[in-house]
Write an enzyme that holds these catalytic residues in place. Structure first.
Site, mmCIF file in Angstrom:
data_model
loop_
_atom_site.group_PDB
_atom_site.id
_atom_site.type_symbol
_atom_site.label_atom_id
_atom_site.label_comp_id
_atom_site.label_asym_id
_atom_site.label_seq_id
_atom_site.Cartn_x
_atom_site.Cartn_y
_atom_site.Cartn_z
ATOM 1 N N HIS A 1 0.809 -1.213 0.000
ATOM 2 C CA HIS A 1 0.000 0.000 0.000
ATOM 3 C C HIS A 1 0.849 1.273 0.000
ATOM 4 C CE1 HIS A 1 -3.749 -2.358 1.581
ATOM 5 N NE2 HIS A 1 -3.281 -2.806 0.449
ATOM 6 N N ARG B 1 -7.030 2.354 2.044
ATOM 7 C CA ARG B 1 -7.392 0.962 2.322
ATOM 8 C C ARG B 1 -7.133 0.556 3.771
ATOM 9 N NH1 ARG B 1 -3.771 -0.780 -2.762
ATOM 10 N NH2 ARG B 1 -2.646 0.994 -1.886
HETATM 11 C C1 HEM Z 1 -6.558 -10.290 4.871
HETATM 12 C C2 HEM Z 1 -5.671 -9.744 4.134
HETATM 13 C C3 HEM Z 1 -5.900 -9.151 2.764
HETATM 14 C C4 HEM Z 1 -7.059 -8.775 2.151
HETATM 15 C C5 HEM Z 1 -8.473 -8.857 2.712
HETATM 16 C C6 HEM Z 1 -6.705 -8.276 0.844
HETATM 17 C C7 HEM Z 1 -7.616 -7.815 -0.088
HETATM 18 C C8 HEM Z 1 -7.310 -7.287 -1.310
HETATM 19 C C9 HEM Z 1 -8.258 -6.825 -2.281
HETATM 20 C C10 HEM Z 1 -9.770 -6.837 -2.123
HETATM 21 C C11 HEM Z 1 -7.562 -6.376 -3.349
HETATM 22 C C12 HEM Z 1 -8.142 -5.804 -4.650
HETATM 23 C C13 HEM Z 1 -8.486 -6.961 -5.568
HETATM 24 C C14 HEM Z 1 -8.934 -6.509 -6.941
HETATM 25 O O1 HEM Z 1 -10.102 -6.135 -7.084
HETATM 26 O O2 HEM Z 1 -8.147 -6.562 -7.887
HETATM 27 C C15 HEM Z 1 -6.170 -6.542 -3.043
HETATM 28 C C16 HEM Z 1 -5.145 -6.149 -3.874
HETATM 29 C C17 HEM Z 1 -3.811 -6.351 -3.589
HETATM 30 N N1 HEM Z 1 -3.292 -7.024 -2.511
HETATM 31 FE FE1 HEM Z 1 -4.307 -7.739 -0.948
HETATM 32 N N2 HEM Z 1 -5.363 -8.348 0.683
HETATM 33 C C18 HEM Z 1 -4.829 -8.881 1.825
HETATM 34 C C19 HEM Z 1 -3.496 -9.167 2.058
HETATM 35 C C20 HEM Z 1 -2.476 -8.913 1.182
HETATM 36 C C21 HEM Z 1 -1.113 -9.291 1.394
HETATM 37 C C22 HEM Z 1 -0.596 -10.037 2.609
HETATM 38 C C23 HEM Z 1 -0.403 -8.847 0.304
HETATM 39 C C24 HEM Z 1 1.075 -8.957 -0.031
HETATM 40 C C25 HEM Z 1 1.994 -9.530 0.654
HETATM 41 C C26 HEM Z 1 -1.335 -8.208 -0.582
HETATM 42 C C27 HEM Z 1 -1.015 -7.633 -1.787
HETATM 43 C C28 HEM Z 1 -1.926 -7.035 -2.640
HETATM 44 C C29 HEM Z 1 -1.549 -6.324 -3.841
HETATM 45 C C30 HEM Z 1 -0.131 -6.085 -4.374
HETATM 46 C C31 HEM Z 1 -2.728 -5.880 -4.418
HETATM 47 C C32 HEM Z 1 -2.856 -4.993 -5.653
HETATM 48 C C33 HEM Z 1 -2.855 -3.541 -5.196
HETATM 49 C C34 HEM Z 1 -3.152 -2.547 -6.282
HETATM 50 O O3 HEM Z 1 -2.236 -2.261 -7.066
HETATM 51 O O4 HEM Z 1 -4.276 -2.033 -6.362
HETATM 52 N N3 HEM Z 1 -2.586 -8.276 -0.023
HETATM 53 N N4 HEM Z 1 -6.044 -7.114 -1.816
#
Ligand code: HEM
Ligand SMILES: *[C@@H]1O[C@H](CO)[C@@H](O)[C@H](O)[C@H]1NC(C)=O
Ligand SMILES: *[C@@H]1O[C@H](CO)[C@@H](O)[C@H](O)[C@H]1NC(C)=O
Length: 764
Positions: A219, A362
Site C-alpha cells: 500500500h 485501504r
Molecule cells: C486479509 C488480508 C488481505 C485482504 C483482505 C486483501 C484484499 C485485497 C483486495 C480486495 C484487493 C483488490 C483486488 C482486486 O479487485 O483486484 C487486493 C489487492 C492487492 N493485494 Fe491484498 N489483501 C490482503 C493481504 C495482502 C497481502 C498479505 C499482500 C502482499 C503480501 C497483498 C497484496 C496485494 C496487492 C499487491 C494488491 C494490488 C494492489 C493494487 O495495485 O491495487 N494483499 N487485496
C-alpha cells in the site's frame, strides 16, 4: 490504410451515420476527421457525465476521488475510441482497431479534447524545494523524467499487453473465444477447484507480521484505481447486477446465471510526442500512488490529502490524531474519516466508531493493517517531538519534512533489509537486487503492471484464516479472543473498544505465519467471505486477482517464465516439476487445457517455494526486479549520496520494526527481528536490548549567519525550510494546500539581514 483512404473512410462513416441512428446508435454529423473526433469525444463525455458518476462514487475512497481528473480523462479517451470503432464496424461489418482508423495527429487531438495530462516539463523540477525533500506526489524525483514513479501515472509494462482485440478488451471478454484452441476457464472455477482451501498450517520460521508487512508495504507502492463509474456506460446497467460484459463492468461468472460484480481498472491516457503509438491506443492502468517507498501510505500522495493529515495548527510538525478516542494508556489513534456515517462496521453498543483515515484509503481493510498504520502515526509524532527538542530553531515545516524523511527511510530499511530477503530468499536477493551502488537516474522506478496485479499478490496465499489476539504474556487474550479473519474486515471499532492495537500486534509477532503449499493456497475466509466496500455480496479474492490480471491484459504464465529466463512449461511433467505436486498440476492442465493459457497469478502462486523464502522462482524474479528498480531509481533512497549524513545513516541502520513497536505501544518484550517467529519468553528480549536510533545525529547548530539574521519570520498558512545549497543561508517559503504565495519565495541572509520581507499566503 493510407492517410488518404483514412480520410475518405472517416468521411464516409460520417455521411452514412444518419441511417444507422434508428437502432439507437449514437448519431453525429460532421465532415472532417476533426469533427468526427470531437463528436465522438462529445458523445463519450455525455455518456460518462449523464450517469452522474461523481456524486455516486465520491464517498468510497479518497484515492479514487482525488485522481478523478486523470481517471476521467482516461475514461473519456477510451470511450471515444470505442465509439469510433463501433461506428466503423457498423458501417463495414468488420472489427477495426483504433490504430487502423487513426493517425498520430488524430490521436493527439483526441488526447487534447479528452484532457489527457500533458507531459511534465523537466523545468518544473528546478525549484529548489524539490531538491531537499521528496514531493508528495513523487513528481520530479527523477528530474529528466518527472513522472517516473509519480502518483497517477500508468503502471509500466515489462511485456506488452495482450488483449483479445489487441487494444483493450480483456481476455475472457468474449467467453466463447478460443485461446490456443481453448476457452479460458472462468476464474471462479479456478478458484473453487484449485485455489480454495479450508485450512492452513502454521509451522513456519516467520511470524504473521511478515505477512501483514507485505500488505502494508504494497500500500506504499501500488494502488490501481477502478473505473470511476459503477454502472455500464452504454446501458447504465449497474455493475453490481449485471452478468454481461459491458464497459466498465466485467462480472465474474459464478454457478448458474449469477455473477460477482467486478469493475475494470481505470484506463490511463497520456500522450506525448515520444509515446509509442500502439501503447497509447492500448489500454494501460494507473497507479494512483507513488511507487517509491516513501511512506506515502502515512502522508498521502497529493498536496490536498497531505494537508488533511497534518496538524498544522499545532505548529509542531506532527500528524493529526483522533480527537475522540485514545487507548487505555493515552496513546493516540488514527483520525476518523470526515464523511460520516462511514461504511465501516461497528458494534451495536455505545458510540459509533467510524472508519479511520490514513495516507492510504485501504487502511480499514483488516485489523493488522490498522495496527501498522497506527504504529507509524505514533512514530512520526514521537520523532517530531524529539526533533523539536533537539533543534528549537526548526520551523514546523522543517520538523515535519525531516520526520517524514526519517520515517520514509525506516520504511525502506525495514522493507529492503528485513522483509524482501525473507520473501524471495537470499539467493534471489543477490541475483536480482544485489548491493546498492548509488542512485541511477536511468532507472524507471514506476511499479510494473505485473508486479501490482500478480507478483506481489503472492501474499494472498499467505493469509491465515484466524487472526490471533494475545495478552501481555503472549497467550490468547482472555477478553478479546482470536477472530476469524472475515470478522476483522473494516472493523476499526475492534481497535478502539477492544484493547487498542496491542492484542493484534502481539498476535502478529507471537504467531507463526502459515506455510504456503500448492494444495493449500487461499483460505475460504477470503475466497468465500471477502468484504469489499460498496458491495454487499461476499466476494472471492482469488477470482478478483485472476479477473484483474485478464482485465489488465497481462500475458500468460509461460510468457513471464520466459521473461525471467525460466524454462517454458509444455507438458504435465514440466508443470509437475514447477509446482511440486502432481495432482495440482493435473487439475491445472485439466482446466486450462493449454499451458500458455495459465493465468500468471495462478502459475506464480502454485510454484514450489524456494527454500527459505515465500515465493517460487517466477515471483521471486518479478519481485526482485521491481524492488531493485524502486531502490536504484529513487533519488531520495536513504543510502543515496547526499540524502543523509554518514552519521545519520549509521543511526538509521539501528532502526527496526521491533523498536518501533517498543517505542509506541505497551509491548515491552519483543523478538529482536519481529519478522522471525520465536517462542515466548525464550526467544524474546526486553525492549532495552533493542538498538535505539539516536536523533542526535540530526542536531543542527544555529549557523553564524542564522545568529546574525535571526529566524526568518513565520507566516500564516505557510512556512519555510532552510537551504544552503549555494553556501548562502536561504529560507524557502511555501504555502499550504489551498493558498498561494505573494512576494518572494526565497529570501537569503545577506550581511546581517534577510534580503526580503517574508511572503504572504493568501486564499486561492
Ligand atoms: C486479509 C488480508 C488481505 C485482504 C483482505 C486483501 C484484499 C485485497 C483486495 C480486495 C484487493 C483488490 C483486488 C482486486 O479487485 O483486484 C487486493 C489487492 C492487492 N493485494 Fe491484498 N489483501 C490482503 C493481504 C495482502 C497481502 C498479505 C499482500 C502482499 C503480501 C497483498 C497484496 C496485494 C496487492 C499487491 C494488491 C494490488 C494492489 C493494487 O495495485 O491495487 N494483499 N487485496
Ligand atoms: C447535427 O446533429 C444535431 C443533433 O445531434 C442536430 O440537431 C442537427 O440538426 C444536425 N445537423 C445537421 C447539419 O445534420
Ligand atoms: C494471559 O493469558 C493466560 C492464559 O489465559 C494467563 O495464564 C496469563 O496470566 C495471562 N497473562 C496476563 C498478563 O494477563
Amino acid at each position: 490504410m493510407s492517410r488518404f483512404f483514412l480520410f475518405f473512410f472517416l468521411t464516409s462513416v460520417c455521411v452514412a451515420q444518419t441511417s444507422v441512428s434508428a437502432d439507437g446508435a449514437a448519431t453525429f454529423n460532421c465532415s472532417t476527421i476533426r469533427e468526427l473526433l470531437s463528436s465522438c469525444h462529445e458523445e463519450s463525455l455525455q455518456i460518462i457525465e449523464n450517469a452522474s458518476p461523481y456524486s455516486q462514487r465520491r464517498s468510497t475512497t479518497q484515492a479514487e476521488s482525488d485522481n478523478l481528473g486523470v481517471s476521467r480523462a482516461g475514461e473519456v479517451f477510451h470511450m471515444a475510441l470505442q465509439l469510433l470503432k463501433d461506428k466503423a464496424q457498423q458501417k463495414y461489418e468488420r472489427k477495426f482497431t483504433a490504430s487502423e482508423l487513426l493517425s498520430w495527429e488524430n490521436v493527439k487531438l483526441l488526447g487534447e479534447l479528452s484532457q489527457c495530462p500533458a507531459a511534465t516539463d523537466p523545468d518544473v523540477c528546478e525549484q529548489s524545494h524539490h531538491n531537499k525533500y521528496r514531493t508528495i506526489t513523487g513528481l520530479c524525483n527523477n528530474r529528466q523524467n518527472p513522472r517516473w514513479g509519480a502518483a497517477n501515472t500508468a503502471l509500466v509494462r515489462w511485456l506488452p499487453a495482450e488483449y483479445e482485440d489487441g487494444e483493450g478488451e480483456p481476455n475472457g471478454w468474449n467467453r466463447e473465444r478460443l485461446h490456443n484452441g481453448f476457452q479460458l476457464p472462468p476464474p471462479r472455477r479456478v478458484s473453487r477447484e484449485i485455489i480454495r482451501s479450508s485450512c492452513k498450517w502454521r509451522e513456519d520460521d516467520y511470524s504473521q507480521l511478515l505477512v501483514d508487512w507485505g500488505q502494508y508495504i504494497d500500500h506504499d507502492m501500488t494502488f490501481t484505481p477502478q473505473s470511476i463509474r459503477s454502472a455500464a456506460f452504454w446501458t447504465d446497467v449497474d455493475c453490481h447486477k449485471t452478468c454481461e460484459n459491458v464497459h466498465p463492468c466485467f462480472p465474474i461468472e459464478i454457478e448458474g446465471s449469477l455473477c460477482m460484480p467486478f469493475r475494470r481498472s481505470t484506463p490511463d491516457c497520456f500522450i506525448t510526442s515520444g509515446s509509442d503509438f500502439h501503447q497509447v491506443l492500448q489500454r494501460q492502468q494507473l497507479n494512483a500512488i507513488t511507487s517509491y517507498i516513501d511512506a506515502s501510505l502515512v502522508y498521502g500522495h497529493t498536496p490536498k490529502l497531505e494537508s488533511t493529515f497534518r496538524d498544522l495548527s499545532g505548529l509542531s510538525g506532527k500528524l493529526t490524531v483522533n480527537k475522540r478516542f485514545r487507548d487505555q494508556n493515552g496513546r493516540s489513534f488514527l483520525p476518523f474519516v470526515v464523511k460520516t456515517p462511514s461504511a465501516c462496521r461497528t458494534d451495536q453498543q455505545g458510540e459509533r466508531v467510524e472508519c479511520f483515515r490514513a495516507g492510504d484509503s485501504r487502511v480499514n481493510e483488516v485489523l493488522p493493517l490498522i495496527a501498522l498504520h497506527t504504529l507509524w502515526l505514533r512514530e512520526h509524532n514521537r520523532i517530531a517531538e524529539a526533533l523539536k527538542l533537539i533543534n528549537d530553531h526548526w520551523s514546523p515545516e522543517i520538523i515535519y519534512q525531516e520526520t517524514r524523511k526519517i520515517v520514509g527511510a525506516m520504511h525502506q530499511i525495514i522493507t529492503m533489509r528485513d522483509y524482501v530477503p525473507k520473501i524471495i530468499g537470499l539467493e534471489s536477493f543477490e541475483r536480482y537486487i544485489g548491493p546498492y551502488r548509488g542512485y541511477d537516474p536511468t532507472v524507471d522506478a514506476s511499479a510494473s503492471n505485473v508486479f501490482a496485479t500478480a507478483a506481489l499478490r503472492f501474499g494472498h496465499g499467505t493469509i491465515p484464516p484466524i487472526l490471533s489476539r494475545l495478552n501481555a504474556s503472549f497467550q490468547e487474550h482472555e477478553q478479546y479472543p482470536h477472530l476469524r479473519i472475515h470478522k476483522s474486515f473494516f472493523s476499526p471499532w475492534r481497535i478502539v473498544k477492544e484493547g487498542g492495537i496491542e492484542p493484534t500486534l502481539r498476535g502478529l509477532i507471537g504467531t507463526a505465519a502459515p506455510t504456503v503449499h500448492a494444495n493449500s493456497l487461499l483460505v475460504e475466509e477470503v475466497t468465500e467471505m471477502l468484504v469489499v466496500l460498496d458491495t454487499h455480496q461476499n466476494m472471492d479474492l482469488a477470482s478478483l486477482n485472476l479477473q484483474r490480471g485478464r482485465d489488465h491484459g497481462l500475458p500468460g504464465y509461460n510468457k513471464w517464465r520466459n521473461f525471467c529466463g525460466l524454462m517454458q512449461i509444455q507438458t504435465l511433467a514440466d508443470l509437475t516439476k514447477a509446482v511440486g505436486d502432481v495432482s495440482v498440476a493435473e487439475k491445472i492442465l485439466d482446466l486450462y487445457k493449454h499451458p500458455d493459457n495459465i493465468d500468471i497469478w495462478l502459475g506464480g502462486l502454485v510454484e514450489n517455494i524456494i527454500p527459505g523464502s515465500r515465493t517460487g522462482p517466477l515471483f521471486a524474479c518479478l519481485i526482485g526486479k521491481q524492488m531493485k528498480s524502486i531502490r536504484d531509481g529513487d533519488r531520495f533512497w536513504w543510502e543515496a549520496d547526499g540524502v543523509f549524513t554518514q552519521q545519520q545513516q549509521n543511526e538509521l541502520l539501528k532502526a527496526s520494526l521491533s523498536r518501533v513497536i517498543c517505542d509506541n505501544t505497551d509491548i515491552q518484550e519483543v523478538p529482536p527481528d519481529s519478522f522471525k517467529f520465536g517462542n515466548y519468553p525464550a526467544d524474546y528480549v526486553e525492549c532495552g536490548a533493542i538498538p535505539l536510533m539516536s536523533l542526535d545525529a540530526w542536531r543542527e547548530e544555529r549557523s553564524r549567519d542564522l545568529e546574525l539574521c535571526g529566524l526568518p519570520r513565520p507566516i500564516k498558512n505557510g512556512d519555510f525550510i532552510f537551504s544552503s545549497q549555494s553556501g548562502i543561508l536561504t529560507a524557502l517559503y511555501s504555502c499550504y494546500h489551498g493558498f498561494k504565495l505573494e512576494g518572494a519565495a526565497e529570501i537569503i541572509c545577506e550581511g546581517n539581514q534577510w534580503s526580503n520581507e517574508a511572503p504572504r499566503c493568501t486564499c486561492e
